[in-house]
Design an enzyme around this catalytic site. Structure first.
Site, short mmCIF file in Angstrom:
data_model
loop_
_atom_site.label_atom_id
_atom_site.label_comp_id
_atom_site.label_asym_id
_atom_site.label_seq_id
_atom_site.Cartn_x
_atom_site.Cartn_y
_atom_site.Cartn_z
N ARG A 111 0.86 -1.18 0.00
CA ARG A 111 0.00 0.00 0.00
C ARG A 111 0.89 1.23 0.00
O ARG A 111 1.92 1.27 0.68
CB ARG A 111 -0.91 0.04 1.24
CG ARG A 111 -2.09 -0.91 1.20
CD ARG A 111 -3.12 -0.57 0.10
NE ARG A 111 -4.28 -1.44 0.13
CZ ARG A 111 -4.43 -2.54 -0.62
NH1 ARG A 111 -3.47 -2.91 -1.47
NH2 ARG A 111 -5.54 -3.25 -0.54
N HIS B 228 -0.96 -0.38 -9.87
CA HIS B 228 -1.62 -1.33 -8.94
C HIS B 228 -2.07 -2.60 -9.69
O HIS B 228 -3.26 -2.94 -9.70
CB HIS B 228 -2.82 -0.64 -8.25
CG HIS B 228 -3.19 -1.31 -6.95
ND1 HIS B 228 -3.59 -0.62 -5.83
CD2 HIS B 228 -3.23 -2.62 -6.59
CE1 HIS B 228 -3.86 -1.47 -4.84
NE2 HIS B 228 -3.65 -2.69 -5.30
P1 NAP Z 1 -1.27 -11.16 5.54
O1 NAP Z 1 -1.33 -12.60 5.22
O2 NAP Z 1 -2.22 -10.58 6.52
O3 NAP Z 1 0.22 -10.83 5.98
C1 NAP Z 1 0.58 -9.61 6.54
C2 NAP Z 1 1.97 -9.73 7.12
O4 NAP Z 1 2.37 -8.44 7.61
C3 NAP Z 1 2.04 -10.68 8.31
O5 NAP Z 1 3.26 -11.41 8.28
C4 NAP Z 1 2.03 -9.74 9.52
O6 NAP Z 1 2.67 -10.21 10.68
C5 NAP Z 1 2.81 -8.57 8.96
N1 NAP Z 1 2.52 -7.35 9.72
C6 NAP Z 1 1.35 -6.69 9.84
N2 NAP Z 1 1.48 -5.64 10.67
C7 NAP Z 1 2.76 -5.65 11.09
C8 NAP Z 1 3.51 -4.84 11.97
N3 NAP Z 1 2.96 -3.78 12.58
N4 NAP Z 1 4.80 -5.15 12.18
C9 NAP Z 1 5.36 -6.22 11.58
N5 NAP Z 1 4.70 -7.03 10.73
C10 NAP Z 1 3.43 -6.75 10.49
O7 NAP Z 1 -1.47 -10.30 4.20
P2 NAP Z 1 -1.17 -10.72 2.68
O8 NAP Z 1 -2.30 -11.50 2.12
O9 NAP Z 1 0.19 -11.31 2.62
O10 NAP Z 1 -1.20 -9.29 1.99
C11 NAP Z 1 -0.35 -8.24 2.43
C12 NAP Z 1 -0.80 -6.92 1.84
O11 NAP Z 1 -0.49 -6.86 0.46
C13 NAP Z 1 -2.31 -6.68 1.87
O12 NAP Z 1 -2.73 -6.17 3.12
C14 NAP Z 1 -2.51 -5.66 0.76
O13 NAP Z 1 -2.48 -4.35 1.27
C15 NAP Z 1 -1.32 -5.89 -0.16
N6 NAP Z 1 -1.72 -6.40 -1.48
C16 NAP Z 1 -1.42 -5.66 -2.58
C17 NAP Z 1 -1.76 -6.14 -3.82
C18 NAP Z 1 -1.40 -5.37 -5.07
O14 NAP Z 1 -1.91 -5.66 -6.15
N7 NAP Z 1 -0.54 -4.39 -4.99
C19 NAP Z 1 -2.42 -7.37 -3.94
C20 NAP Z 1 -2.72 -8.08 -2.81
C21 NAP Z 1 -2.36 -7.60 -1.57
P3 NAP Z 1 2.11 -11.50 11.48
O15 NAP Z 1 2.42 -12.67 10.54
O16 NAP Z 1 2.91 -11.53 12.71
O17 NAP Z 1 0.65 -11.28 11.65
C1 GLV Z 2 -5.21 -5.50 -3.68
O1 GLV Z 2 -4.51 -4.53 -3.58
C2 GLV Z 2 -5.69 -6.27 -2.59
O2 GLV Z 2 -5.51 -5.85 -1.45
O3 GLV Z 2 -6.29 -7.34 -2.84
#
Ligand code: NAP
Ligand code: GLV
Length: 307
Positions: free
Chosen positions: A222, A270
């Site tokens: 983000r 994005h």
């Molecule tokens: P997820 O499974 O919830 O993983 C989030 C990770 O971030 C976890 O390892 C979490 O730690 C860590 N985290 C969160 N807050 C933290 C903090 N304050 N300090 C340290 N670590 C922290 O999420 P995901 O599915 O991998 O997705 C991650 C993000 O990618 C989404 O929230 C979204 O914003 C972004 N995204 C972007 C796109 C795009 O097209 N650009 C697509 C999809 C997603 P813990 O493991 O300890 O909980």
């Molecule tokens: C895309 O940015 C998502 O959070 O799925």
């Protein structure tokens, strides 16, 4: 059973047809055509008034991985589970996006492109992979898939999360106290964190300067996790060599934003990982059926943490 769908994206019709096909036992309608009793919401960037039409909703499905937009909505009903998409076909795409950026940085593509523009034939020395540490901010669904995919290239891998993780082949760091050491060994920093009150503005001047001289940044999470002016300054003063950005504070990125023309920045609109409708609808339908049977589901957002 009633499911109310809203997405401002052009794929709304595709979501509608897929949800209706995957849940023949449900009536699926599209906002603003809202029936009186709504059991489930399936939404992406809904209008604030939508929640008022669903006072007895059992769960809210977010049609993406990141729930930051929903979490910021004052009208989001308290006490209702918010369930996000886990992977939904995005992990594979994110692996491609990050791998491309990591290899481009390691193989100095930007330097050779500049040399080509100058008509320069100049070979640069071999770089030892062991000195090119890749640090993953976030070891969740996406971060762990990226780590697994990068493992075969031989870069030293590290990952940072809120709670300590054990991930094969990855040196793991947890919490604010371990962030400086993690940053100091990340020649390539890849941000895959959610946007929450704890992560917004995390990559500011001080943290960017904790990266080694000449480091590279990828932000595919983000835009608001990065302080834009601090990133531009770190590129301009030569501390950072490049940034690959897929996400921005304001999207679409305003035409006048300095990122567009910055020679150290590669940007995409994005698209690093797009939610795949069929995979995600299958996930949502399976979870609705579990909830209807009183069973637990994964992907429920912790409202306190914001992800
Ligand atoms: P997820 O499974 O919830 O993983 C989030 C990770 O971030 C976890 O390892 C979490 O730690 C860590 N985290 C969160 N807050 C933290 C903090 N304050 N300090 C340290 N670590 C922290 O999420 P995901 O599915 O991998 O997705 C991650 C993000 O990618 C989404 O929230 C979204 O914003 C972004 N995204 C972007 C796109 C795009 O097209 N650009 C697509 C999809 C997603 P813990 O493991 O300890 O909980
Ligand atoms: C895309 O940015 C998502 O959070 O799925």
């Amino acid at each position: 059973m009633h499911v109310l769908l809203h997405t401002p994206n052009a794929t709304a019709g595709e979501w509608h047809a897929a949800l209706a096909a995957a849940l023949p036992e449900a009536r699926v309608t599209r906002w603003p055509d809202a029936p009186r009793a709504i059991d489930y919401l399936a939404v992406w960037k809904p209008p604030p008034e939508l929640f008022g039409a669903a006072p007895a909703v059992k769960a809210i499905f977010n049609l993406g991985a990141g729930v930051d937009a929903l979490m910021r909505m004052p009208t989001l009903p308290a006490g209702v589970p918010v369930i996000r998409i886990e992977d939904g076909g995005m992990a594979d795409q994110m692996v491609d996006y990050v791998t491309l950026a990591v290899l481009a940085a390691y193989r100095e593509q930007r330097v050779y492109a500049a040399q080509q523009r100058e008509g320069l034939w100049r070979q640069r020395p071999y770089r030892d992979k062991r000195a090119f540490g890749v640090g993953l901010l976030g070891l969740g669904v996406l971060g762990q898939c990226v780590a697994a995919a990068l493992a075969r290239f031989g870069f030293p891998l590290a990952g940072w999360s809120r709670e300590r993780k054990t991930v094969a082949g990855v040196r793991t760091y947890a919490g604010a106290s371990e962030l400086p050491e993690f940053l100091s060994r990340s020649q390539m920093l890849v941000c895959l964190l959610p946007s929450t009150p704890a992560t917004r503005g995390l990559l500011d001047r001080a943290r960017l300067h904790q990266l080694p001289q000449g480091a590279h940044l990828v932000n595919a999470a983000r835009g608001d996790i990065v302080v834009d002016a601090d990133l531009v300054a770190a590129l301009d003063d030569g501390h950072l060599a490049s940034a690959t950005l897929d996400v921005f504070h304001e999207e679409p990125l305003p035409r006048t934003h300095p990122f567009w023309q910055h020679p150290g920045i590669t940007l995409t609109p994005h698209v690093s990982a797009i939610t795949l409708v069929d995979v995600s609808v299958a996930q949502i339908a399976a979870k609705i059926r579990r909830l209807e049977r009183g069973l637990a589901v994964t992907g429920v957002v912790d409202r306190e943490r914001g992800y």
